[in-house]
Design an enzyme around this catalytic site. Structure first.
Site, short mmCIF file in Angstrom:
data_model
loop_
_atom_site.label_atom_id
_atom_site.label_comp_id
_atom_site.label_asym_id
_atom_site.label_seq_id
_atom_site.Cartn_x
_atom_site.Cartn_y
_atom_site.Cartn_z
N HIS A 173 -1.72 -12.26 -3.03
CA HIS A 173 -2.84 -12.96 -2.40
C HIS A 173 -2.58 -14.45 -2.19
O HIS A 173 -3.48 -15.20 -1.81
CB HIS A 173 -4.14 -12.69 -3.17
N HIS B 293 0.82 -1.21 0.00
CA HIS B 293 0.00 0.00 0.00
C HIS B 293 0.86 1.26 0.00
O HIS B 293 0.45 2.29 -0.53
CB HIS B 293 -0.96 0.00 1.19
C1 HEM Z 1 -5.12 -8.25 1.61
C2 HEM Z 1 -7.46 -6.13 -2.04
C3 HEM Z 1 -3.46 -6.29 -4.70
C4 HEM Z 1 -1.07 -8.19 -0.98
C5 HEM Z 1 -6.06 -7.59 0.88
C6 HEM Z 1 -7.34 -7.21 1.36
C7 HEM Z 1 -8.00 -6.63 0.35
C8 HEM Z 1 -7.14 -6.62 -0.79
C9 HEM Z 1 -9.40 -6.08 0.37
C10 HEM Z 1 -7.84 -7.47 2.76
C11 HEM Z 1 -7.43 -6.38 3.73
C12 HEM Z 1 -7.92 -6.76 5.10
O1 HEM Z 1 -9.13 -6.73 5.32
O2 HEM Z 1 -7.08 -7.10 5.95
C13 HEM Z 1 -6.60 -6.07 -3.10
C14 HEM Z 1 -6.96 -5.62 -4.41
C15 HEM Z 1 -5.83 -5.66 -5.17
C16 HEM Z 1 -4.76 -6.15 -4.32
C17 HEM Z 1 -8.34 -5.14 -4.81
C18 HEM Z 1 -5.65 -5.28 -6.61
C19 HEM Z 1 -6.53 -5.50 -7.53
C20 HEM Z 1 -2.44 -6.74 -3.90
C21 HEM Z 1 -1.05 -6.76 -4.23
C22 HEM Z 1 -0.38 -7.28 -3.18
C23 HEM Z 1 -1.37 -7.59 -2.18
C24 HEM Z 1 -0.48 -6.24 -5.55
C25 HEM Z 1 1.09 -7.51 -2.99
C26 HEM Z 1 1.93 -7.77 -3.95
C27 HEM Z 1 -2.00 -8.45 0.00
C28 HEM Z 1 -1.71 -9.22 1.20
C29 HEM Z 1 -2.88 -9.24 1.95
C30 HEM Z 1 -3.85 -8.50 1.18
C31 HEM Z 1 -0.37 -9.84 1.55
C32 HEM Z 1 -3.10 -9.92 3.28
C33 HEM Z 1 -2.95 -8.96 4.41
C34 HEM Z 1 -3.10 -9.64 5.74
O3 HEM Z 1 -3.07 -10.86 5.81
O4 HEM Z 1 -3.25 -8.91 6.74
N1 HEM Z 1 -5.96 -7.21 -0.44
N2 HEM Z 1 -5.28 -6.39 -3.09
N3 HEM Z 1 -2.60 -7.24 -2.63
N4 HEM Z 1 -3.30 -8.06 0.01
FE1 HEM Z 1 -4.29 -7.29 -1.56
#
Ligand code: HEM
Length: 759
Positions: free
Chosen positions: A284, A96
Site C-alpha cells: 500500500h 491477488h
Molecule cells: C489496492 C485491500 C494487502 C497491494 C487495494 C485495494 C484494496 C486493498 C481494497 C483497492 C482495490 C481497488 O479498488 O482498486 C487490501 C487488504 C489487504 C491488502 C484488505 C490485506 C489486509 C495487499 C498486499 C499487497 C497489496 C499484501 C502487495 C504486497 C496493493 C496495491 C494496490 C492495492 C499495489 C493498488 C492497486 C492499484 O493502484 O490499482 N488493496 N490489500 N495489498 N493493494 Fe491491497
C-alpha cells in the site's frame, strides 16, 4: 405412453449440452471421482512434447523485463494508467494471484495462473484484474509459449516493484499454466444468499455490493467472540475475497476486529506477523483504491458479462468508465503522496495522523486524516487536483493491534530493514507454491530460504544396479517384515502434495521432527526401521566413494518389500528405483510449516485425524488425498487394495484387511469387496465403520471403514474394483500397483526429470 410423442422432447427444452440438471445438481454429495482427471492433456494445445524448461531457457530475461518496464510507462486509451504508471495495478493483480495460496492443503497460489478462470476471475475482490491481464497480453503474445501466463503475471508485479524503487530478491520461472478451471479446490460455500451468481445483482446496502453483505462468510461465531473460527483449510474470511474485507469483518469498520481477521488469514497463507505487516504496508505504498461509482451501477463479473464485453466484467457506464471514473473495490483514494515510488510514507502517515471514518463516493467505509494540514495526494488523472489521503479499516489494524504496532514502529525507525523485510516477504509470496528449487527456472533465482524446504546437492557417485540389488538383499536379510518396510517408504513419500509441490521422499524428512513423531507414521515402528536402515547405510558408505542417502534407502527398502510381497504371491516383478535423493537437516527444516503436511485423512493407511474439524465424510477427504498425490481413479484403487493386503493400517488394525495372507500382494481385498457373500452392517447410525457379515453363516468375517467400502459403493470406483477382482485381475493389480507405487515414490523427483533431460 403418449403415442407419437417425440422421444427427444426433453432435450429440446432446456436439456441442451451443459444445462441443468446435471449429476451434481441431482446429487450434490456424490463423490466427484472425475476431479482426479482434471486439466487433461486434451485441453492443452502445447502438446505432450512441449518442455517449459527448454522454452524458458530460450527466453531473453533482460529483454522481457525491459519490455515490461516500457509497458508500465505507456498508457493506453482503453484503460489509462493511474499516475501514468501501471505498476500498482499490476502489483495488485500479482498479489491477488499468489495470495489465494493456503498452507493447509497447498492449494491456490500463483502456480497455474488460475486467476484467468472461474471462479477466481469473477470474485468481487478481483475486480478489474481482468484489465490488468489484458494489458499484459501484447507481451504474452510477443513471447508466446516461452513465458507462461502464470509466470508473466508474477513477473509483471515484481518488475513493477523494482521499477518503483524496491530492490528485489530475484525471480524464478517455472509455473506452468492450467488450461481449464480448477474444480478440486474447496473455496468455502459459494452462492449469495441462496442465489446463484447469475441471479445475484450487485446490490447496494450502505454502498456495499450484495456479494459483500452477510453471505459467503467463511467464519463461524462472532468476530469478537472466542469461538470465532475460520473454516479449515480456507485462508480468506469471506466468499469472493482473496483474504479479508477491507472495511473490517463484514464491513463493521472495527480495526481491532480487522487485525484478528488479517492475522488468521495471513497465517493460513504461511505468513507471520512481520511478513504480514511488511507485505501490506509495502503493497500500500503504491497505487490507489477505486470507488468513483456505486456498486449497484457496475455490471456483472466476467463469467456473467455480456458477450460484447469480450471477456471483461464489471462494466462501468459512468463517464469514460475508466480513469477517474473507475470503481473497483468501492473505496476511493491513495495512501501516500507519491504512489509510484517506494518510500515509508504509508507508515509515516498512518502513525502521524489521527484518522476518522468517512465514506467514498461509492459509499464504502474508509478513513481520512482529521488534521486538515495532512499532506494531500495528486489525483491519478485530473491534472492539478489534490485529494485527501485514505486508509482502510484493515490499514488501521496495524496501528491498533499491539503486536502489529511494534513491528510498524521497527519499520518506521529503520526503513532499510523494512525494505528488506518487504522484498523477502514478496519473494516468498510469489514463489511459495513453486516447489523445490529443482523446479525453479531462469537466470536470476535469488538466495536460499528455509521456506523452500531445501535439500543438499548430491556430492558422491550414485548406486548402480548391482549395488541396488545387493542393498535390497541386505534389507530383506534383516528380517524386517514387508509391512514395516512398505510403511516407512509410504510415510516418507506420501506427504507429497501436487498443489504446492511440497513434501515427498527427497530430504528424508520422515526422520526429522515433526514427521518422525506423527501418530499416522506409527513412530515406534518407524524408528525400528530407520535404525536398521541406518546400520545398512553406515556399512555401505564405508565401502567406497559411492554413498546411499537415507532418503534413497527408505524408498529402496519399500521397493524390496513390494517385490517380496509380489514374489510371495507368485508374481516376479522388479520395482523401479531411481537413486539421487539426499538427506535434509533439522536446521533447514521449518517444523511448523511441515506440520501442515500431516494428513487429515490418509485412507491408504485407514487414518482419520479426528482433531481436525472437517464436516466432510472421510471418503471425500481420501479422494482429496488421492488428488494431491496426482493419482488417477485406477491408480487410487490399485494402491488402496494393494496396501490393504500389505497390512498398512497405521495402527495395525484390521479395518479393510480382507485377507488371510497379510504381506502377500494379492487381489483378495477386491474379491471380498465386490462379493455378494457378505452383507455390510454399520456399527453406528452415522455409518463410519462396518462389519462384513457372511450371509450364509451370519458370522462376521471382516471389518471395514468408509475408506474401504467406498471402492465398492461409488459407481466408477466399483468398476475398477470389479476389474481387479476378476480371474485375470491379480496380475493386472500387481502390474498397476507397482506402477502407481513407483509414481508416488517419484512425485517429488523434479531433479531426476531434469537430470534425464540433460543426459
Ligand atoms: C489496492 C485491500 C494487502 C497491494 C487495494 C485495494 C484494496 C486493498 C481494497 C483497492 C482495490 C481497488 O479498488 O482498486 C487490501 C487488504 C489487504 C491488502 C484488505 C490485506 C489486509 C495487499 C498486499 C499487497 C497489496 C499484501 C502487495 C504486497 C496493493 C496495491 C494496490 C492495492 C499495489 C493498488 C492497486 C492499484 O493502484 O490499482 N488493496 N490489500 N495489498 N493493494 Fe491491497
Amino acid at each position: 405412453a403418449t403415442q407419437g410423442a417425440c422421444p427427444f422432447r426433453g432435450t429440446r427444452i432446456g436439456g441442451a449440452l451443459g444445462s441443468e440438471p446435471q449429476l451434481d445438481h441431482w446429487w450434490p454429495n456424490r463423490l466427484k471421482v472425475e476431479l482426479l482427471h482434471q486439466d487433461p492433456p486434451q485441453s492443452n494445445p502445447l502438446g505432450a512434447d512441449f518442455d517449459y524448461a527448454e522454452a524458458v531457457a530460450s527466453l531473453d530475461y533482460e529483454a522481457l523485463k525491459a519490455d515490461i518496464r516500457s509497458f508500465l510507462h505507456t498508457s493506453v486509451e482503453w484503460w489509462p494508467s493511474d499516475y501514468g504508471h501501471y505498476g500498482p495495478q499490476m502489483n495488485r493483480m500479482t498479489w491477488h494471484s499468489a495470495g489465494t495460496y493456503r498452507i493447509a492443503d497447498g492449494r491456490g497460489g500463483s502456480s497455474e495462473g488460475l486467476q484467468r478462470f472461474a471462479p477466481i476471475n469473477s470474485w468481487w475482490d478481483n475486480g478489474n484484474t481482468d484489465k490488468s491481464r489484458r494489458l499484459l497480453l501484447p507481451i504474452k503474445l510477443k513471447y508466446g509459449s516461452r513465458v507462461s501466463w502464470s509466470d508473466l503475471m508474477m513477473l509483471a508485479g515484481t518488475v513493477a516493484l523494482e521499477d518503483m524503487g524496491l530492490p528485489i530478491q530475484g525471480f524464478a520461472f517455472g509455473r506452468e499454466d492450467a488450461w481449464e478451471a480448477d474444480r478440486a479446490t474447496y473455496w468455502g460455500p459459494e452462492g449469495w444468499n441462496g442465489k446463484r451468481p447469475t441471479e445475484a445483482p450487485a446490490h447496494p446496502q450502505e454502498g456495499r455490493p450484495e456479494q459483500m453483505v452477510n453471505r459467503g462468510l467463511r467464519w463461524e461465531g462472532d468476530v469478537k467472540d472466542d469461538h470465532y473460527d475460520l473454516e479449515n483449510p480456507l485462508a480468506a474470511s469471506h466468499q469472493s475475497l482473496i483474504y479479508v474485507d477491507p472495511e473490517g469483518p463484514n464491513g463493521n469498520g472495527d480495526p481491532m476486529d480487522a487485525a484478528r481477521d488479517i492475522r488468521e488469514t495471513f497465517a493460513r497463507m504461511a505468513m507471520n506477523d512481520e511478513e504480514t505487516v511488511a507485505l501490506v504496508a509495502g503493497g500500500h505504498a503504491f497505487g490507489k483504491s477505486h470507488g468513483a461509482v456505486p456498486a449497484d451501477q457496475i455490471g456483472g463479473a466476467p463469467e456473467v458479462a455480456k458477450m460484447s464485453e469480450m471477456g471483461f466484467g464489471w462494466a462501468n457506464p459512468v463517464g469514460t468508465g475508466n480513469a477517474e471514473y473507475t470503481s473497483t473495490n468501492g473505496i476511493e483514494g491513495s495512501w501516500t503522496p507519491n504512489p509510484t515510488r517506494w518510500d515509508n510514507d504509508y507508515l509515516t502517515n498512518l502513525f502521524k495522523f489521527e484518522w476518522e471514518q468517512t465514506r467514498s463516493p461509492a459509499g464504502s467505509l474508509q478513513w481520512t486524516p482529521k488534521d486538515p494540514d495532512a499532506p494531500k495526494t495528486p489525483d491519478a488523472h485530473v491534472p492539478g487536483q489534490m485529494n485527501n489521503l485514505m486508509m482502510m479499516t484493515t490499514d488501521l489494524a496495524f496501528k491498533v493491534d499491539p503486536e502489529y504496532r511494534k513491528i510498524c514502529e521497527k519499520f518506521l525507525a529503520d526503513f532499510d530493514y523494512f525494505t528488506e523485510a518487504f522484498s523477502k516477504a514478496w519473494h516468498k509470496l510469489i514463489h511459495r507454491d513453486l516447489g523445490p528449487t529443482s523446479r525453479w527456472l531462469g537466470p536470476d533465482q535469488g538466495g536460499t530460504f528455509i521456506w523452500q524446504d531445501p535439500v543438499p546437492e548430491v556430492d558422491h557417485p550414485l548406486v548402480d544396479d548391482a549395488q541396488v540389488a545387493d542393498l535390497k538383499r541386505k534389507v530383506l536379510d534383516t528380517g524386517l517384515p514387508v509391512r514395516e518396510l512398505v510403511a516407512a517408504a509410504w510415510a516418507s513419500a506420501s506427504t507429497y502434495r501436487d498443489s504446492d509441490k511440497r513434501g515427498g521422499a527427497n530430504g528424508a524428512r520422515v526422520q526429522i521432527a515433526p514427521q518422525r513423531g506423527w501418530d499416522v507414521n506409527n513412530p515406534a515402528q518407524l524408528d525400528r526401521v530407520l535404525r536398521t536402515l541406518e546400520g545398512i547405510k553406515a556399512e555401505f558408505d564405508a565401502q567406497g566413494a559411492t554413498k546411499i542417502s537415507m532418503a534413497d534407502l527408505i524408498v529402496l527398502a519399500g521397493c524390496a518389500g513390494v517385490e517380496k510381497a509380489a514374489r510371495d504371491g507368485g508374481h516376479e516383478v522388479t520395482v523401479p528405483f531411481v537413486p539421487g535423493r539426499t538427506d535434509a537437516t533439522a536446521e533447514w527444516t521449518d517444523e511448523e510449516s511441515f506440520e501442515w503436511l500431516k494428513p487429515v485423512v490418509d485412507g491408504f493407511r485407514n487414518y482419520v485425524n479426528e482433531d481436525v474439524g472437517y464436516h466432510v465424510a472421510a471418503e471425500h477427504l481420501f479422494l482429496d488425498k488421492a488428488a494431491l498425490l496426482k493419482l488417477t481413479a485406477p491408480e487410487w484403487t490399485a494402491l488402496t487394495g494393494g496396501l490393504r493386503v500389505l497390512d498398512q493400517n497405521w495402527d495395525g488394525s484390521d479395518w479393510g484387511i480382507f485377507t488371510t495372507r497379510r504381506g502377500v500382494l494379492s487381489n483378495d481385498f477386491f474379491k471380498v469387496l465386490v462379493s455378494m457373500d457378505y452383507a455390510w452392517k454399520p456399527h453406528t447410525e452415522d455409518e463410519r465403520t462396518f462389519d462384513l457379515v457372511e450371509r450364509a453363516t451370519g458370522q462376521t468375517k471382516w471389518k471395514a471403514t468408509r475408506c474401504d467400502l467406498v471402492f465398492g459403493v461409488n459407481t466408477e470406483l466399483r468398476q475398477v474394483s470389479e476389474f481387479y477382482a476378476g480371474s485375470d485381475g491379480e496380475a493386472s493389480l500387481v502390474r498397476d500397483f507397482v506402477k502407481a507405487w513407483h509414481k508416488v515414490m517419484m512425485l517429488d523427483r523434479f531433479d531426476a526429470k531434469a537430470a534425464r533431460k540433460a543426459a
